[in-house]
Design a protein around this motif. Structure first.
Motif, PDB file in Angstrom:
ATOM      1  N   THR A  45     123.535  75.845-101.219  1.00 18.98           N
ATOM      2  CA  THR A  45     123.411  77.254-101.557  1.00 18.98           C
ATOM      3  C   THR A  45     124.788  77.762-101.929  1.00 18.98           C
ATOM      4  OG1 THR A  45     121.548  77.461-100.085  1.00 18.98           O
ATOM      5  CG2 THR A  45     122.602  79.508-100.756  1.00 18.98           C
ATOM      6  N   ARG A  46     124.867  78.254-103.168  1.00 20.75           N
ATOM      7  CA  ARG A  46     126.160  78.677-103.720  1.00 20.75           C
ATOM      8  C   ARG A  46     126.006  80.110-104.214  1.00 20.75           C
ATOM      9  NH1 ARG A  46     128.552  78.128-108.855  1.00 20.75           N
ATOM     10  NH2 ARG A  46     126.667  77.177-109.667  1.00 20.75           N
ATOM     11  N   PHE A  47     126.705  81.023-103.563  1.00 18.99           N
ATOM     12  CA  PHE A  47     126.640  82.441-103.895  1.00 18.99           C
ATOM     13  C   PHE A  47     125.193  82.929-104.044  1.00 18.99           C
ATOM     14  CE2 PHE A  47     130.863  80.992-105.217  1.00 18.99           C
ATOM     15  CZ  PHE A  47     131.596  81.785-104.351  1.00 18.99           C
ATOM     16  N   GLY A  48     124.408  82.604-103.019  1.00 23.23           N
ATOM     17  CA  GLY A  48     123.063  83.158-102.920  1.00 23.23           C
ATOM     18  C   GLY A  48     121.990  82.401-103.684  1.00 23.23           C
ATOM     19  N   ARG A  49     122.363  81.349-104.414  1.00 21.36           N
ATOM     20  CA  ARG A  49     121.348  80.573-105.152  1.00 21.36           C
ATOM     21  C   ARG A  49     121.351  79.129-104.662  1.00 21.36           C
ATOM     22  NH1 ARG A  49     123.268  83.373-109.590  1.00 21.36           N
ATOM     23  NH2 ARG A  49     124.672  81.620-109.968  1.00 21.36           N
ATOM     24  N   THR A  50     120.145  78.569-104.494  1.00 21.27           N
ATOM     25  CA  THR A  50     120.053  77.181-104.043  1.00 21.27           C
ATOM     26  C   THR A  50     119.832  76.271-105.241  1.00 21.27           C
ATOM     27  OG1 THR A  50     119.245  77.942-101.923  1.00 21.27           O
ATOM     28  CG2 THR A  50     118.819  75.650-102.455  1.00 21.27           C
ATOM     29  N   GLU A  51     120.555  75.151-105.271  1.00 17.35           N
ATOM     30  CA  GLU A  51     120.511  74.245-106.424  1.00 17.35           C
ATOM     31  C   GLU A  51     120.716  72.816-105.923  1.00 17.35           C
ATOM     32  OE1 GLU A  51     123.843  75.920-108.590  1.00 17.35           O
ATOM     33  OE2 GLU A  51     125.312  74.917-107.309  1.00 17.35           O
ATOM     34  N   PRO A  52     120.291  71.820-106.711  1.00 21.90           N
ATOM     35  CA  PRO A  52     120.567  70.438-106.306  1.00 21.90           C
ATOM     36  C   PRO A  52     122.076  70.217-106.230  1.00 21.90           C
ATOM     37  CG  PRO A  52     119.038  70.511-108.172  1.00 21.90           C
ATOM     38  CD  PRO A  52     119.546  71.907-107.982  1.00 21.90           C
ATOM     39  N   VAL A  53     122.521  69.421-105.286  1.00 21.51           N
ATOM     40  CA  VAL A  53     123.958  69.122-105.180  1.00 21.51           C
ATOM     41  C   VAL A  53     124.367  68.265-106.379  1.00 21.51           C
ATOM     42  CG1 VAL A  53     125.690  67.838-103.869  1.00 21.51           C
ATOM     43  CG2 VAL A  53     124.043  69.287-102.662  1.00 21.51           C
ATOM     44  N   PRO A  54     125.324  68.724-107.202  1.00 18.20           N
ATOM     45  CA  PRO A  54     125.776  67.888-108.316  1.00 18.20           C
ATOM     46  C   PRO A  54     126.651  66.752-107.782  1.00 18.20           C
ATOM     47  CG  PRO A  54     126.762  70.097-108.387  1.00 18.20           C
ATOM     48  CD  PRO A  54     126.084  69.963-107.072  1.00 18.20           C
ATOM     49  N   MET A  55     126.171  65.524-107.959  1.00 17.82           N
ATOM     50  CA  MET A  55     126.827  64.391-107.304  1.00 17.82           C
ATOM     51  C   MET A  55     128.198  64.068-107.902  1.00 17.82           C
ATOM     52  SD  MET A  55     125.188  63.589-104.681  1.00 17.82           S
ATOM     53  CE  MET A  55     123.696  64.266-103.944  1.00 17.82           C
ATOM     54  N   ASP A  56     128.480  64.564-109.111  1.00 16.27           N
ATOM     55  CA  ASP A  56     129.772  64.243-109.740  1.00 16.27           C
ATOM     56  C   ASP A  56     130.815  65.355-109.561  1.00 16.27           C
ATOM     57  OD1 ASP A  56     128.691  66.146-111.390  1.00 16.27           O
ATOM     58  OD2 ASP A  56     128.847  64.966-113.231  1.00 16.27           O
ATOM     59  N   GLU A  57     130.583  66.257-108.620  1.00 21.57           N
ATOM     60  CA  GLU A  57     131.588  67.298-108.320  1.00 21.57           C
ATOM     61  C   GLU A  57     132.334  66.930-107.043  1.00 21.57           C
ATOM     62  OE1 GLU A  57     130.262  71.332-107.516  1.00 21.57           O
ATOM     63  OE2 GLU A  57     129.642  71.531-109.607  1.00 21.57           O
ATOM     64  N   PRO A  58     133.608  67.349-106.923  1.00 25.09           N
ATOM     65  CA  PRO A  58     134.295  67.165-105.636  1.00 25.09           C
ATOM     66  C   PRO A  58     133.520  67.852-104.507  1.00 25.09           C
ATOM     67  CG  PRO A  58     135.852  67.868-107.324  1.00 25.09           C
ATOM     68  CD  PRO A  58     134.477  67.969-107.935  1.00 25.09           C
ATOM     69  N   VAL A  59     133.466  67.197-103.357  1.00 25.33           N
ATOM     70  CA  VAL A  59     132.805  67.818-102.209  1.00 25.33           C
ATOM     71  C   VAL A  59     133.663  68.998-101.743  1.00 25.33           C
ATOM     72  CG1 VAL A  59     133.884  66.320-100.431  1.00 25.33           C
ATOM     73  CG2 VAL A  59     131.652  67.357 -99.986  1.00 25.33           C
ATOM     74  N   GLN A  60     133.020  70.075-101.307  1.00 23.76           N
ATOM     75  CA  GLN A  60     133.752  71.186-100.691  1.00 23.76           C
ATOM     76  C   GLN A  60     132.989  71.670 -99.459  1.00 23.76           C
ATOM     77  OE1 GLN A  60     134.409  74.616-103.270  1.00 23.76           O
ATOM     78  NE2 GLN A  60     132.264  74.734-103.888  1.00 23.76           N
ATOM     79  N   HIS A  61     133.664  72.544 -98.690  1.00 17.25           N
ATOM     80  CA  HIS A  61     133.106  73.061 -97.444  1.00 17.25           C
ATOM     81  C   HIS A  61     132.945  71.977 -96.372  1.00 17.25           C
ATOM     82  CE1 HIS A  61     132.647  76.893 -99.341  1.00 17.25           C
ATOM     83  NE2 HIS A  61     131.793  76.440-100.233  1.00 17.25           N
ATOM     84  N   VAL A  62     133.956  71.117 -96.255  1.00 19.60           N
ATOM     85  CA  VAL A  62     134.004  70.183 -95.130  1.00 19.60           C
ATOM     86  C   VAL A  62     135.221  70.505 -94.268  1.00 19.60           C
ATOM     87  CG1 VAL A  62     132.742  68.257 -96.177  1.00 19.60           C
ATOM     88  CG2 VAL A  62     135.210  68.455 -96.567  1.00 19.60           C
ATOM     89  N   SER A  63     135.069  70.282 -92.973  1.00 18.00           N
ATOM     90  CA  SER A  63     136.167  70.511 -92.038  1.00 18.00           C
ATOM     91  C   SER A  63     137.161  69.352 -92.129  1.00 18.00           C
ATOM     92  CB  SER A  63     135.630  70.595 -90.606  1.00 18.00           C
ATOM     93  OG  SER A  63     135.158  69.316 -90.197  1.00 18.00           O
ATOM     94  N   TRP A  64     138.322  69.536 -91.511  1.00 16.94           N
ATOM     95  CA  TRP A  64     139.303  68.448 -91.444  1.00 16.94           C
ATOM     96  C   TRP A  64     138.703  67.245 -90.710  1.00 16.94           C
ATOM     97  CZ3 TRP A  64     141.782  65.411 -87.881  1.00 16.94           C
ATOM     98  CH2 TRP A  64     142.911  64.707 -88.336  1.00 16.94           C
ATOM     99  N   TYR A  65     137.919  67.521 -89.671  1.00 17.26           N
ATOM    100  CA  TYR A  65     137.316  66.425 -88.890  1.00 17.26           C
ATOM    101  C   TYR A  65     136.387  65.575 -89.756  1.00 17.26           C
ATOM    102  CZ  TYR A  65     138.930  68.918 -84.723  1.00 17.26           C
ATOM    103  OH  TYR A  65     139.687  69.537 -83.772  1.00 17.26           O
ATOM    104  N   GLU A  66     135.606  66.246 -90.614  1.00 22.48           N
ATOM    105  CA  GLU A  66     134.696  65.507 -91.498  1.00 22.48           C
ATOM    106  C   GLU A  66     135.477  64.685 -92.523  1.00 22.48           C
ATOM    107  OE1 GLU A  66     132.693  69.377 -92.004  1.00 22.48           O
ATOM    108  OE2 GLU A  66     130.846  68.210 -92.222  1.00 22.48           O
ATOM    109  N   ALA A  67     136.522  65.290 -93.087  1.00 21.23           N
ATOM    110  CA  ALA A  67     137.343  64.588 -94.075  1.00 21.23           C
ATOM    111  C   ALA A  67     137.990  63.358 -93.450  1.00 21.23           C
ATOM    112  CB  ALA A  67     138.419  65.540 -94.626  1.00 21.23           C
ATOM    113  N   ASP A  68     138.508  63.544 -92.253  1.00 24.01           N
ATOM    114  CA  ASP A  68     139.178  62.453 -91.534  1.00 24.01           C
ATOM    115  C   ASP A  68     138.188  61.327 -91.205  1.00 24.01           C
ATOM    116  OD1 ASP A  68     141.433  61.438 -89.732  1.00 24.01           O
ATOM    117  OD2 ASP A  68     139.831  61.777 -88.265  1.00 24.01           O
ATOM    118  N   ALA A  69     136.958  61.687 -90.804  1.00 18.45           N
ATOM    119  CA  ALA A  69     135.941  60.680 -90.476  1.00 18.45           C
ATOM    120  C   ALA A  69     135.521  59.920 -91.729  1.00 18.45           C
ATOM    121  CB  ALA A  69     134.723  61.348 -89.822  1.00 18.45           C
TER     122      ALA A  69
END
Ligand SMILES: [Fe+2]
Length: 431
Positions: free
Chosen positions: A259-283
């Motif tokens: 959900t991006r700015f109020g609209r739900t859409e399929p996750v585009p697999m070729d975009e950089p991931v965002q909205h992850v914590s440092w813990y998730e990135a580290d794992a």
């Protein structure tokens, strides 16, 4: 007015139209607190004006306070975000009037200022750079608030260059010293100074940020359920929060949506991931057999021109970003697909280091050797306590005026509402 003053006046105008665009909404949406992590949008709006009044009008211009009674309300250190909704903050119309009144006087100070003045606030227009960057940073915060509000239709989207598949997964950075930080960028913050020599062994760093597709593979491989990949603290956080995917992701049937700015859409697999914590990135990095880059590794890969023996202001050189070089300044409300900016590559071939997503590094936020706080301790120094991890590179929501290869950002390792992803690195010695 000199050309430099004209440019500053233009930057002031541009950042203000941005702030006003993000607060073009019903009063109710502006005064509501959408998350305990964030201020009501109208607080941010008056706060940027109050900050401008404090630094440009009073400190640099020597003027008397316009509304001293509101100073405490808009002092980010005296009022934590969670308390801001209960304060007698200015309403939307009053906030707009207040910041406009401040701005008129700021332009008078700009007109009269001497940039050769030895006072550090006035020299090279530092105080104007301070408020321009500060307001852009709050604009990015407002976008994070708007994302959390889940209200559709408030945030402009746009077009970005296409993905460019192929190319090496990693780039090699040879061993050797480089100059980290800056003494020469006039508008750099205290935490970017002074420039200092750092000698690094050779390493590999990912050419691109980690994409949604690669991140989804980590999830499908059970990455969120395997304590081997997590630090003790990270594992505890994951379990307590019940986290199993990036923030704003949901699984619908077999497919990931976001959900991006109020609209739900399929996750585009070729975009950089965002909205992850440092813990998730580290794992993720550990699962991938790698690690997060240190802050020094990140900066060297981003801008160190070994041939010239100097750091570039941007990965591609010193000239300002264009739409072909980087995804900055809210051209669209999302990161660009992987490989979209071959012309924006850095000296070692790493791409998309500036723009798209902030990138977590493995380094705690701290002062460089010889650090001196300026113009106030609360900008950086009070955060040097090993609670915050360094973020680099700026997101799609960062403005070119507030980003460069030396720019440092920091946040708690649990934070996910910011526009943050990461890339991985590894020692070169390993086969
Ligand atoms: Fe602020």
């Amino acid at each position: 007015m000199s050309d430099f003053k004209e440019r500053i006046a233009g930057d002031l105008l541009a950042v203000r139209s941005r702030s006003l665009a993000y607060t073009e909404a019903e009063d109710d949406l502006l005064v509501r607190q959408h998350s305990p992590l964030m201020s009501p949008l109208v607080w941010d709006l008056a706060h940027v004006g109050n900050y401008e009044e404090l630094w440009v009008l009073r400190e640099a211009g020597g003027l008397t306070p316009l509304r001293p009674e509101i100073d405490d309300i808009y002092d980010a250190f005296k009022t934590p975000r969670k308390d801001r909704p209960s304060l007698p903050i200015l309403g939307p119309a009053e906030a707009r009037r207040y910041i406009e009144g401040v701005r008129g006087r700021v332009l008078d100070v700009l007109d009269a200022v001497d940039f050769d003045d030895p006072a550090p606030l006035r020299r090279d227009g530092f105080v104007f750079g301070l408020v321009i960057q500060h307001e852009h940073q709050h604009d990015e915060t407002m976008l994070a608030t708007l994302q959390l509000s889940k209200e559709p239709g408030l945030v402009r989207d746009g077009r970005l260059p296409p993905a460019r598949p192929g190319g090496p997964a990693e780039v090699h950075v040879p061993a050797g010293p480089f100059l980290m930080g800056t003494d020469t960028q006039p508008w750099a913050y205290d935490n970017e100074r002074p420039a200092h020599r750092v000698d690094l062994p050779a390493y590999w760093i990912d050419r691109l940020p980690v994409g949604n597709g690669a991140y989804a593979a980590f999830i499908e491989d059970g990455g969120y359920h395997d304590p081997r990949w997590w630090t003790g603290e990270g594992w505890e956080w994951r379990q307590r929060q019940g986290v199993f995917a990036p923030l704003f992701w949901t699984k619908d049937g077999g497919d990931w949506h976001r959900t991006r700015f109020g609209r739900t859409e399929p996750v585009p697999m070729d975009e950089p991931v965002q909205h992850v914590s440092w813990y998730e990135a580290d794992a993720y990095a550990r699962w991938a057999g790698k690690r997060l880059p240190t802050e020094a590794e990140w900066e060297k890969a981003c801008g160190w021109d070994a041939g010239a023996g100097r750091a570039r202001k941007y990965p591609w050189g010193d000239h300002e970003p264009t739409p072909e070089l980087a995804n900055l300044g809210h051209r669209a409300a999302r990161p660009a697909p992987l490989g979209a900016y071959p012309a924006g590559a850095g000296p070692y071939g790493a791409e998309q280091m500036i723009g798209d997503v902030w990138e977590w590094t493995g380094t705690w936020f701290d002062g460089y050797p010889g650090f001196r706080s300026f113009p106030y301790r609360e900008y950086s120094e009070v955060f040097f306590d090993r609670d915050y991890r360094v973020l680099r590179g700026g997101s799609w929501a960062a403005d070119p005026a507030a980003i460069r290869t030396t720019f440092r950002n920091w946040d708690y390792p649990i934070r996910r509402q910011i526009f943050t992803g990461f890339r991985c690195a590894r020692d070169a010695e390993r086969a």
